[in-house]
Design an enzyme around this catalytic site. Structure first.
Site, PDB file in Angstrom:
ATOM      1  N   GLY A  98       5.788   0.183   0.078  1.00 25.50           N
ATOM      2  CA  GLY A  98       4.076  -0.259  -0.019  1.00 25.50           C
ATOM      3  C   GLY A  98       3.654   0.411   0.990  1.00 25.50           C
ATOM      4  N   ASN A 115      -3.096  -1.835  -9.805  1.00 24.70           N
ATOM      5  CA  ASN A 115      -3.015  -1.141 -10.990  1.00 24.70           C
ATOM      6  C   ASN A 115      -1.838  -3.069 -12.076  1.00 24.70           C
ATOM      7  OD1 ASN A 115       0.522  -1.817 -12.229  1.00 24.70           O
ATOM      8  ND2 ASN A 115       0.621  -1.375 -10.081  1.00 24.70           N
ATOM      9  N   CYS A 117       6.741  -8.538  -9.447  1.00 24.95           N
ATOM     10  CA  CYS A 117       6.240  -8.109 -10.070  1.00 24.95           C
ATOM     11  C   CYS A 117       4.407  -9.092 -10.210  1.00 24.95           C
ATOM     12  CB  CYS A 117       5.974  -7.430 -11.151  1.00 24.95           C
ATOM     13  SG  CYS A 117       4.958  -6.879 -12.178  1.00 24.95           S
TER      14      CYS A 117
HETATM   15  C1  LIG Z   1       1.727   1.852 -11.700  1.00 21.14           C
HETATM   16  C2  LIG Z   1       2.302   1.140 -11.217  1.00 21.14           C
HETATM   17  C3  LIG Z   1       3.707   0.844 -11.778  1.00 21.14           C
HETATM   18  C4  LIG Z   1       4.716  -0.649 -11.218  1.00 21.14           C
HETATM   19  N1  LIG Z   1       6.212  -0.713 -11.881  1.00 21.14           N
HETATM   20  C5  LIG Z   1       6.883  -1.564 -11.376  1.00 21.14           C
HETATM   21  C6  LIG Z   1       7.478  -2.027 -12.043  1.00 21.14           C
HETATM   22  O1  LIG Z   1       7.973  -1.833 -13.518  1.00 21.14           O
HETATM   23  N2  LIG Z   1       8.518  -2.699 -11.402  1.00 21.14           N
HETATM   24  C7  LIG Z   1       8.497  -3.392  -9.880  1.00 21.14           C
HETATM   25  O2  LIG Z   1       9.194  -3.110  -9.306  1.00 21.14           O
HETATM   26  N3  LIG Z   1       7.430  -2.666  -9.539  1.00 21.14           N
HETATM   27  C8  LIG Z   1       6.463  -1.804  -9.775  1.00 21.14           C
HETATM   28  N4  LIG Z   1       5.470  -1.072  -9.301  1.00 21.14           N
HETATM   29  C9  LIG Z   1       5.897  -1.252  -7.363  1.00 21.14           C
HETATM   30  C10 LIG Z   1       5.987  -0.018  -6.889  1.00 21.14           C
HETATM   31  O3  LIG Z   1       7.206   0.132  -7.118  1.00 21.14           O
HETATM   32  C11 LIG Z   1       5.548  -0.079  -5.701  1.00 21.14           C
HETATM   33  O4  LIG Z   1       6.863  -1.879  -4.966  1.00 21.14           O
HETATM   34  C12 LIG Z   1       4.278  -0.904  -4.802  1.00 21.14           C
HETATM   35  O5  LIG Z   1       3.114  -0.159  -5.553  1.00 21.14           O
HETATM   36  C13 LIG Z   1       4.201  -0.274  -3.811  1.00 21.14           C
HETATM   37  O6  LIG Z   1       4.201   0.849  -2.731  1.00 21.14           O
HETATM   38  P1  LIG Z   1       3.062   2.248  -2.832  1.00 21.14           P
HETATM   39  O7  LIG Z   1       2.169   1.602  -2.003  1.00 21.14           O
HETATM   40  O8  LIG Z   1       4.312   3.305  -2.380  1.00 21.14           O
HETATM   41  O9  LIG Z   1       2.747   2.174  -4.251  1.00 21.14           O
HETATM   42  C14 LIG Z   1       3.924  -0.334  -9.505  1.00 21.14           C
HETATM   43  C15 LIG Z   1       3.278   0.044  -9.326  1.00 21.14           C
HETATM   44  C16 LIG Z   1       2.298   0.961  -9.662  1.00 21.14           C
HETATM   45  C17 LIG Z   1       1.215   1.406  -8.723  1.00 21.14           C
END
Ligand SMILES: Cc1cc2nc3c(=O)[nH]c(=O)nc-3n(C[C@H](O)[C@H](O)[C@H](O)COP(=O)(O)O)c2cc1C
Ligand SMILES: Cc1cc2nc3c(=O)[nH]c(=O)nc-3n(C[C@H](O)[C@H](O)[C@H](O)COP(=O)(O)OP(=O)(O)OC[C@H]3O[C@@H](n4cnc5c(N)ncnc54)[C@H](O)[C@@H]3O)c2cc1C
Ligand code: FES
Lengths: 263, 300
Positions: free
Chosen positions: B239, B69, B127
């Site tokens: 993650g 993303n 990020c």
């Molecule tokens: C669409 C999307 C938007 C995200 N926006 C943020 C954000 O605004 N701030 C942040 O700290 N992490 C953001 N993340 C990261 C997630 O919070 C998370 O750390 C990351 O996706 C890994 O976890 P997962 O594998 O369970 O998705 C975003 C992830 C996705 C997929």
């Protein structure tokens, strides 16, 4: 299917001065009302309803900004990316269906009407447009169903809003489906609901992911890209934001209240 | 049957599965929905001082092993966001995520979140696709120390820095612990890219994006493992958690709670509920009496 596939444009049909249909080969099954995310390489990715379901699939695009203008600039043989189909489409119940359409909303309603007629349902269409030459798919709808027209400027059919002619068409209707400007759909919803007729309306919100993660398309708690875009009476009734406001790409509320319904 | 509940920095998470930042976190309505659907807590979208539209579409690509993303931190700005949250105070912890490029803004944003009634503040130092923010800040250890120290000094709620995946997780973890952080969230997405061979173009509007979902689980596990062995404050793992088995592995690496992001896509809105019941089943099957028994178990 959520991977992006690259498809070649096979045919382009100008529908109105501002609307074109783009046909492509794509091996997907979809329910009318579902949409795809369309990538114009290097420019943008925008949500578009699937508007045609035969050997070729299609999207019907109204030119209103950078992304749709880039689409309008494409030629047969050019390639675009498609991912989807996403969301929930129309569930065509009952014997008699009334379709209330505003402007580009015909793109999502046409395959629904086609399917309903094919299933043996009787369909009446109320088509609204700003003016005669922006009336979308009139001939197609006419081939399939009884058609009533309203234009803002009186250049065809009733002079006024499509919602004004709708009340007279509700006799023995089992289901109303609608797609068009949200204020129009809100009025359609109210009129049909007063007659206790179920409504399915296709909502539009700013979409980024299209797969239910980012939250940019939510209306109250509902994701238009997953639980929508077609929502039913029970859902519509609970929504505080329906017909009130949508959200900008930053998530800020933007009022939908404008002085006039326009397509 | 094992009861899934953790206490962490004075907060109770039941179940210990928290909605990750940026997923369904922009509006009061969607946060409320996620709690209804079984989350033990929620993190808001990362919010900054001013409104931001985010990067141009495409902002998401499915790459089979996960998702890339490049949303680009879209948000309406802190004042508008607090207005959006309105009177919404859930019955589960709500963590306010903030991003900024300097200490003053981090402090100001955190105070506004606290004033609004959040249970904790998460600092987005991670990020990977918003230039000048997130990981650009998180990779500057001196700046990270300054930010964490000052936020901790200025708010009373717990402060959780969210770290990016780095080859050295030890230094940064010790720095934020020294600076007074109450817990560490690890990890954010992994900087990455998608290229379409048919058109020869990068797909994401921003070119670069962040990788999440199943493919990053081994990276997240390693990071949590390293953070856990370097500090005494609790670790919130994140993650690629999409199943109960993933969750158990993360607790064994040293997590005290987990965040779920992409699993909303892979498992649905009720991902937390599904993962909770899978965890309970596996814990019972393996003969564990409590979740505490497995936290950090892999460090034997
Ligand atoms: C669409 C999307 C938007 C995200 N926006 C943020 C954000 O605004 N701030 C942040 O700290 N992490 C953001 N993340 C990261 C997630 O919070 C998370 O750390 C990351 O996706 C890994 O976890 P997962 O594998 O369970 O998705 C975003 C992830 C996705 C997929
Ligand atoms: C489920 C769904 C189905 C749609 N089906 C059709 C269709 O069949 N035919 C058609 O012509 N249009 C359809 N639209 C609307 C279409 O997506 C927008 O007109 C298009 O995105 C405009 O892009 P632009 O870059 O040309 O305009 P811009 O100049 O970027 O914006 C013009 C307007 O389009 C809206 N818009 C821009 N980007 C998006 C986006 N990513 N998501 C949603 N809205 C956006 C903006 O809010 C603004 O009001 C649909 C929208 C949705 C949500
Ligand atoms: S567009 Fe991202 S949740 Fe609907």
């Amino acid at each position: 299917m959520t991977r992006m596939d690259i498809v070649e444009i096979k045919k382009i049909v100008p529908e109105t001065p501002s609307i074109k249909t783009f046909y492509f080969n794509y091996d997907l099954d979809y329910v009318p009302g579902q949409f795809v995310m369309v990538w114009v390489p290097g420019v943008d990715e925008v949500p578009m309803s699937l508007s045609f379901d035969k050997d070729l699939k299609a999207i019907t695009v109204r030119k209103i900004g950078e992304g749709t203008e880039a689409l309008h600039g494409l030629d047969v043989g050019d390639r675009i990316g498609i991912r989807g189909p996403y969301g929930k489409g129309y569930e065509l119940e009952g014997e008699r269906v009334l379709a209330v359409v505003g402007g580009i909303g015909g793109a999502s309603i046409l395959p629904a009407v086609t399917k309903a007629v094919f299933k043996g349902q009787e369909v009446i269409c109320a088509l609204g447009a700003r003016t005669l030459n922006e009336l979308l798919f009139y001939d197609r709808f006419k081939e399939l169903s009884e058609v009533h027209v309203a234009t803002d400027d009186g250049s065809a059919g009733y002079h006024g809003f499509v919602t004004d002619i709708m009340e007279d068409l509700l006799k023995d209707i089992d289901l109303v489906i609608t797609c068009g400007p949200e204020l129009m759909m809100k009025r359609v919803f109210k009129i049909a609901d007063n007659h206790d007729i179920p409504v399915q309306a296709s909502l539009e919100r700013y979409m980024k992911c299209g797969i239910g993660l980012c939250g940019s398309c939510v209306v109250d708690g509902l994701r238009v890209c997953v639980e929508g875009p077609v929502l039913k009476t029970e859902e519509l009734r609970k929504l505080k934001e329906f017909g009130e406001y949508h959200r900008s790409p930053s998530g800020r509320k933007v009022s939908l209240k404008r002085p006039k319904l326009s397509y | 049957m094992v009861h899934l509940k953790t206490n962490l920095a004075g907060l109770t998470f039941e179940p210990p599965l928290i909605l990750a930042s940026g997923i369904m976190g922009q509006t009061a309505g969607s946060l409320e929905k996620m709690i209804e659907m079984g989350m033990g807590g929620v993190v808001t979208k990362s919010v900054g001082s001013d409104s931001r539209e985010g990067h141009p579409n495409p902002s998401i690509v499915d790459v089979e092993t996960g998702i890339l993303n490049a949303m680009g931190l879209p948000n309406p700005g802190i004042d508008e966001f607090c207005k959006e949250l309105g009177k919404f105070i859930p019955n589960k912890p709500i963590i306010g995520s903030v991003y900024a490029s300097n200490t003053d803004h981090f402090v100001g944003l955190s105070k506004k979140m606290e004033d609004h009634g959040v249970s904790a503040v998460e600092l987005n130092l991670s990020c990977p696709h918003a230039e000048g923010y997130g990981a650009s800040v998180g990779s500057d250890v001196g700046l990270v120390r300054d930010i964490v120290e000052n936020v901790v000094k200025n708010v009373d709620v717990p402060v959780f820095p969210k770290l990016p995946p780095m080859s050295d997780m030890v230094t940064i973890s010790q720095v934020v612990e020294d600076a007074g952080a109450h817990g560490i969230v690890a990890i954010n997405t992994v900087k990455s890219m998608a290229i379409n061979y048919e058109t020869g173009r990068p797909v994401l509007g921003n070119l670069y994006g962040g990788y999440s979902g199943p493919g990053i689980k081994p990276i997240g596990l390693r990071c949590v493992f390293d953070v856990y062995k370097s500090v005494d404050i609790p670790v919130i793992g994140c993650g690629g958690v999409t199943t109960g088995r993933d969750a158990l592995e993360y607790f064994m690496a040293g997590s005290s709670a987990l965040q779920l992001g992409s699993s909303i896509y892979y498992r649905g809105l009720d991902a937390a509920e599904k993962i909770s019941s899978e965890m309970i089943e596996l814990l019972d099957q393996e003969g564990y009496g409590s979740l505490d028994e497995i936290i950090g178990l892999a460090h034997q």
